[in-house]
Design a protein around this motif. Structure first.
Motif, mmCIF file in Angstrom:
data_model
loop_
_atom_site.group_PDB
_atom_site.id
_atom_site.type_symbol
_atom_site.label_atom_id
_atom_site.label_comp_id
_atom_site.label_asym_id
_atom_site.label_seq_id
_atom_site.Cartn_x
_atom_site.Cartn_y
_atom_site.Cartn_z
ATOM 1 N N GLY A 81 -3.872 -8.724 -2.558
ATOM 2 C CA GLY A 81 -4.954 -8.952 -1.627
ATOM 3 C C GLY A 81 -6.242 -8.300 -2.093
ATOM 4 O O GLY A 81 -6.254 -7.484 -3.020
ATOM 5 N N SER A 82 -7.333 -8.636 -1.439
ATOM 6 C CA SER A 82 -8.644 -8.129 -1.846
ATOM 7 C C SER A 82 -8.773 -6.620 -1.668
ATOM 8 O O SER A 82 -9.508 -5.964 -2.409
ATOM 9 N N THR A 83 -8.052 -6.049 -0.696
ATOM 10 C CA THR A 83 -8.106 -4.592 -0.520
ATOM 11 C C THR A 83 -7.470 -3.884 -1.708
ATOM 12 O O THR A 83 -8.000 -2.890 -2.222
ATOM 13 N N ASP A 84 -6.318 -4.408 -2.171
ATOM 14 C CA ASP A 84 -5.677 -3.841 -3.362
ATOM 15 C C ASP A 84 -6.557 -4.039 -4.590
ATOM 16 O O ASP A 84 -6.610 -3.180 -5.480
ATOM 17 N N MET A 85 -7.237 -5.174 -4.649
ATOM 18 C CA MET A 85 -8.166 -5.409 -5.753
ATOM 19 C C MET A 85 -9.276 -4.357 -5.739
ATOM 20 O O MET A 85 -9.634 -3.801 -6.789
ATOM 21 N N ALA A 86 -9.809 -4.074 -4.557
ATOM 22 C CA ALA A 86 -10.881 -3.086 -4.440
ATOM 23 C C ALA A 86 -10.412 -1.726 -4.938
ATOM 24 O O ALA A 86 -11.104 -1.058 -5.722
ATOM 25 N N TYR A 87 -9.239 -1.315 -4.493
ATOM 26 C CA TYR A 87 -8.697 -0.016 -4.921
ATOM 27 C C TYR A 87 -8.452 -0.005 -6.428
ATOM 28 O O TYR A 87 -8.756 0.983 -7.111
ATOM 29 N N GLY A 88 -7.917 -1.114 -6.952
ATOM 30 C CA GLY A 88 -7.661 -1.191 -8.385
ATOM 31 C C GLY A 88 -8.929 -1.129 -9.211
ATOM 32 O O GLY A 88 -8.978 -0.461 -10.251
ATOM 33 N N MET A 89 -9.987 -1.814 -8.751
ATOM 34 C CA MET A 89 -11.268 -1.774 -9.478
ATOM 35 C C MET A 89 -11.824 -0.362 -9.551
ATOM 36 O O MET A 89 -12.398 0.040 -10.561
ATOM 37 N N HIS A 90 -11.650 0.377 -8.469
ATOM 38 C CA HIS A 90 -12.237 1.713 -8.410
ATOM 39 C C HIS A 90 -11.377 2.765 -9.105
ATOM 40 O O HIS A 90 -11.902 3.639 -9.806
ATOM 41 N N SER A 91 -10.059 2.671 -8.927
ATOM 42 C CA SER A 91 -9.169 3.741 -9.414
ATOM 43 C C SER A 91 -8.456 3.415 -10.711
ATOM 44 O O SER A 91 -8.006 4.325 -11.428
ATOM 45 N N GLY A 92 -8.303 2.131 -11.015
ATOM 46 C CA GLY A 92 -7.551 1.745 -12.206
ATOM 47 C C GLY A 92 -6.049 1.827 -12.006
ATOM 48 O O GLY A 92 -5.286 1.757 -12.979
ATOM 49 N N THR A 93 -5.620 1.963 -10.759
ATOM 50 C CA THR A 93 -4.199 2.025 -10.460
ATOM 51 C C THR A 93 -3.866 1.116 -9.283
ATOM 52 O O THR A 93 -4.747 0.682 -8.539
ATOM 53 N N ALA A 94 -2.590 0.852 -9.112
ATOM 54 C CA ALA A 94 -2.104 0.095 -7.957
ATOM 55 C C ALA A 94 -0.677 0.519 -7.667
ATOM 56 O O ALA A 94 0.013 1.056 -8.542
ATOM 57 N N TRP A 95 -0.260 0.314 -6.436
ATOM 58 C CA TRP A 95 1.132 0.614 -6.083
ATOM 59 C C TRP A 95 1.952 -0.659 -6.165
ATOM 60 O O TRP A 95 1.456 -1.760 -5.960
ATOM 61 N N PHE A 96 3.222 -0.495 -6.492
ATOM 62 C CA PHE A 96 4.144 -1.625 -6.596
ATOM 63 C C PHE A 96 5.498 -1.243 -6.019
ATOM 64 O O PHE A 96 5.923 -0.092 -6.139
ATOM 65 N N LYS A 97 6.142 -2.201 -5.410
ATOM 66 C CA LYS A 97 7.575 -2.080 -5.145
ATOM 67 C C LYS A 97 8.260 -2.791 -6.301
ATOM 68 O O LYS A 97 8.041 -3.984 -6.522
ATOM 69 N N VAL A 98 9.047 -2.066 -7.062
ATOM 70 C CA VAL A 98 9.670 -2.631 -8.259
ATOM 71 C C VAL A 98 10.574 -3.804 -7.854
ATOM 72 O O VAL A 98 11.457 -3.657 -7.009
ATOM 73 N N PRO A 99 10.341 -4.980 -8.420
ATOM 74 C CA PRO A 99 11.143 -6.149 -8.020
ATOM 75 C C PRO A 99 12.486 -6.219 -8.731
ATOM 76 O O PRO A 99 12.637 -5.750 -9.860
#
Length: 416
Positions: free
Chosen positions: A140-158
């Protein structure tokens, strides 16, 4: 305990020796993607949070492709917001009119993706990049925003489904038929939040465009991502496109899969997804007599040069049927130029089709091919939901470029 291909990439990017299905992790990103619909929302979220700047000007890509060239005032405002943000933050990979293409074809072409990368994009078809051995998924766009700023993202390993491809496909079969066949077997929720990992000797018979198409539509089975292990086909595509050194991963022999699906490519027939779900598949010999009004050949799924060649081979010396509108959309400017050099564009125009600048356009019901009440379209796009391409009573039949071109000539769904 062994790890799947996707799990190995996630573990490495999270700095962990091991991860397992269901585990929550934070991982470092190699690229963050947004387009002219999703990026404005992400930009607004950053402003609300009081955040400025991006983590790496070379690792954020903004592509104006859904409503560009702008179709109305609202889309013009959206692109202007992206433009202002990109220029203000010195983003290196900002693609606008004259430079843009359909994002999921453009970024690999530009050499921004390499094997072993971890990529998020505020577009569900970001999973396309799994064709290059990368873990790529939509957010989603919120995760995109966080990723653009921090260079990281959270994931649930599939967890994962292992798709074993065997044999060789017939000349009129392409990656679209493979993925439609798979979705028809497992359903649109068959791989929900799982990795679809494609293996087997049949992978050697799939060129890079086939793989892009297959991974692109992994999300249509509910998958978190689709992925092929990087091999000589991957290396040949990346050669000359990027100086970055990717990392090749392979699944462990004792990796755990939720299930396994085997597909014999030699048995596949041209396959079509009937309205209104990609799982509603039939082979072309089961199609029946279905008159059509429009054909769209393009999109992030099937706008590659091989797709245009397949369509042009059908159109050569033939003409679009009376009453049918045929719209051809090369996925990038480079593909467009190649199609001009090879005479494909001339073939399309002489056959009575129109050729568009690269755009997502009709795929999402944006512009360049909106359907009216009760109209039917054969499209090489990736979704055929109710109202996806226009009026809620219209119908979309998903097919390969070969089937779409044949249908345009016949005036009905079918093959020559």
């Amino acid at each position: 305990m062994g790890m799947t291909l996707s799990q190995k990439i996630l573990a490495d990017k999270a700095g962990l020796p091991q991860v397992s299905a269901g585990q929550l992790i934070t991982a470092k990103l190699d690229l963050v993607l947004g387009n002219d619909i999703t990026s404005p929302v992400a930009i607004d979220e950053l402003e609300k949070a009081g955040k400025t700047g991006v983590f790496d000007k070379s690792k954020v890509a903004l592509v104006m492709d859904h409503f560009a060239p702008n179709k109305d005032i609202k889309s013009a405002q959206q692109c202007k917001k992206c433009r202002t943000f990109a220029y203000g933050n010195g983003i290196e990979h900002f693609y606008d009119v004259g430079e843009m293409g359909i994002e999921h074809a453009l970024l690999p072409e530009k050499g921004l993706i390499s094997a072993g990368d971890l990529i998020i994009g505020a577009d569900s078809h970001t999973c396309t990049y799994g064709a290059l051995g990368a873990f790529a998924t939509g957010v989603g766009s919120t995760d995109m925003a966080y990723g653009m700023h921090s260079g990281t993202a959270w994931f649930k390993v599939p967890s994962a489904i292992r798709v074993v491809l065997r044999g060789k496909k017939a000349p009129n079969i392409c990656g679209k038929d493979v993925i439609l066949h798979l979705i028809g077997r497992i359903g649109v929720c068959g791989a929900l939040y799982k990795s679809l990992e494609f293996t087997g000797d049949g992978c050697r018979d799939l060129d890079i465009d086939d793989r892009f198409t297959i991974c692109n539509m992994a999300i249509e089975a509910g998958a978190k991502n689709g992925i092929f292990a990087a091999d000589e086909v991957t290396a040949a595509y990346l050669r000359g496109r990027t100086t970055r050194r990717g990392k090749t991963y392979v699944a462990d022999d004792d990796a755990i899969y939720d299930s396994e699906v085997e597909i014999d490519l030699s048995t596949l027939k041209p396959t079509v997804a009937f309205p209104h779900l990609p799982e509603n598949t039939r082979t072309i010999d089961q199609a029946g007599n279905i008159p059509i009004d429009q054909v769209v050949i393009g999109s992030c799924t099937n706008g590659h040069i091989s797709d245009l060649r397949a369509a042009a081979a059908v159109f050569n010396g033939r003409h679009v049927a009376k009453g049918v509108r045929a719209i051809i959309i090369p996925a990038t400017n480079e593909i467009y130029l190649q199609a001009i050099r090879e005479g494909l564009v001339q073939t399309f125009i002489q056959a009575g089709a129109v050729v568009s600048t690269p755009t997502c356009g009709p795929c999402l019901g944006g512009y360049m091919g909106i359907l009216a009440e009760n109209e039917r379209c054969v499209a090489t796009t990736n979704r055929n939901f109710v109202g996806r391409m226009g009026h809620t009573t219209s119908e979309i039949y998903l097919a390969s470029p070969y089937v779409a071109a044949c249908s345009a000539v016949l005036g009905k769904l079918g093959c020559l």
